[in-house]
Design an enzyme around this catalytic site. Structure first.
Site, PDB file in Angstrom:
ATOM      1  N   ASP A 151       0.833  -1.206   0.000  1.00 10.81           N
ATOM      2  CA  ASP A 151       0.000   0.000   0.000  1.00 10.81           C
ATOM      3  C   ASP A 151       0.868   1.258   0.000  1.00 10.81           C
ATOM      4  O   ASP A 151       0.552   2.254  -0.660  1.00 10.81           O
ATOM      5  CB  ASP A 151      -0.923   0.008   1.220  1.00 10.81           C
ATOM      6  N   HIS A 180      -5.190  -3.716   5.519  1.00 19.45           N
ATOM      7  CA  HIS A 180      -4.645  -4.048   4.200  1.00 19.45           C
ATOM      8  C   HIS A 180      -5.727  -4.577   3.264  1.00 19.45           C
ATOM      9  O   HIS A 180      -5.559  -5.601   2.615  1.00 19.45           O
ATOM     10  CB  HIS A 180      -3.520  -5.076   4.363  1.00 19.45           C
TER      11      HIS A 180
END
Length: 334
Positions: A151, A180
């Site tokens: 990310d 996530h």
């Protein structure tokens, strides 16, 4: 002497991840495990002229235990990939059992190792590993990490595209907190090392945030049924593993984002819970890592009203994901 182990080493993430770890000079031994093809992957990697000795194992003849013996760091990309129309949560039904069994192997064969979980859905698989470790009496929250680095890598790349200079991508740092998957991914773009243009509109900011949150969908769609993010995930996993390896070797001030159990640093964890206004057990934020694991859990810093709203939107989803992982281990096997 540092031994790294990859569980799921013959897969789409596992092979490039193993390659990057073989190239890391801090790795002197590399153990590989998967249900197929691992000896071939190991033989292939063993021809690369770097210090790490490589061995590959299959399940027969206690292969998992042999791969894990003496491990300092264990990275887990094992599991099935996401397919079109699948969310990370859809993967849970398949990957939860795989992670449970691998965690049991770690608990019995390498209970002191740093454990880095890549297998999705990370928001749930990390709690699964923790609950297995608790059952075996070896849970150390300081050494269990959910890898959310992809990310951050995506955020850095996308911000460098916005500012029109991809050459800056390696130096762009954007904190990404929460979890996530989807809305649990909260990029703190106001804290980017390279600010967005002053002319950047709120709608553009929302679009960029969405792209970071759902960047994985771009890859799933582009691969058209052939899998999900593997190469970028392997790169991100190796980046995080490299930081852990530096910390193990004694380097000071190693800071990286990770999804951790907030008891890993009680003071920092309690302070973060106050910031969140919610008593979550897990959350991803920047953590300082040392030779024994998590040294400090950092605060979120100053958030904009928009970022605060993103954090609040992430919390209920995270709570549900965490409970799903905990409940999976608490439910007796049929």
């Amino acid at each position: 002497m540092t031994k790294a182990v990859v569980l799921g080493a013959a897969g789409g993430i596992g092979q490039p991840l193993a390659l990057l770890l073989k190239a890391n000079p801090l790795v002197t031994e590399l153990g590989l495990f998967d249900i197929v093809n691992t000896p071939g992957v190991a033989a292939d990697l063993s021809h690369i002229a770097t210090p790490a000795k490589v061995e590959g194992y299959l399940p027969p003849d206690d292969g998992l235990a042999k791969a894990l013996k003496g491990a300092d760091i264990v990275v887990i990309p094992a599991g099935v990939p996401r397919k079109p129309g699948m969310t990370r949560d859809d993967l849970f039904k398949i990957n939860a059992g795989i992670i449970r069994d691998l965690a049991t192997g770690i608990a019995t064969s390498a209970p002191k190792a740093f454990v880095l979980v890549i297998s999705n859905p990370v928001n749930s698989t990390v709690p699964i590993v923790a609950e297995v470790f608790k059952k075996h009496g070896v849970f150390d929250p300081k050494k269990l990490f959910g890898v959310t680095t992809l990310d951050v890598v995506r955020a850095s790349t996308f911000v460098s595209e916005v500012i029109g200079d991809l050459s800056k991508a390696p130096s762009v740092v954007v904190p990404v907190v929460g979890g996530h998957s989807g809305v649990t991914i909260v990029p703190l773009l106001s804290q980017s090392s390279h600010p967005l243009p002053s002319s950047y509109s709120s709608s553009e900011l929302e679009a960029l945030t969405y792209r970071i949150q759902f960047g994985g969908d771009e890859v799933v769609k582009a691969k058209d049924g052939a899998g999900s993010a593997t190469l970028s995930m392997a790169y991100a996993g190796a980046e995080f593993a490299a930081k852990v390896l530096k910390a193990i070797s004694g380097e000071k001030g190693v800071i990286a984002p990770s999804y951790v159990h907030l008891s890993a640093d009680k003071a920092g964890g309690d302070a973060l819970k106050k910031e969140l206004g919610k008593d979550l057990d897990y959350f991803s934020t920047n953590v300082e890592i040392g030779p024994e694991g998590v040294v400090k859990i950092n605060s979120l810093g100053k958030l904009t009203d928009y970022e605060q709203s993103l954090v609040q939107a992430a919390i209920p989803e995270l709570a549900t994901n965490i409970e799903k992982g905990v409940t999976f281990i608490g439910t007796p096997k049929l």
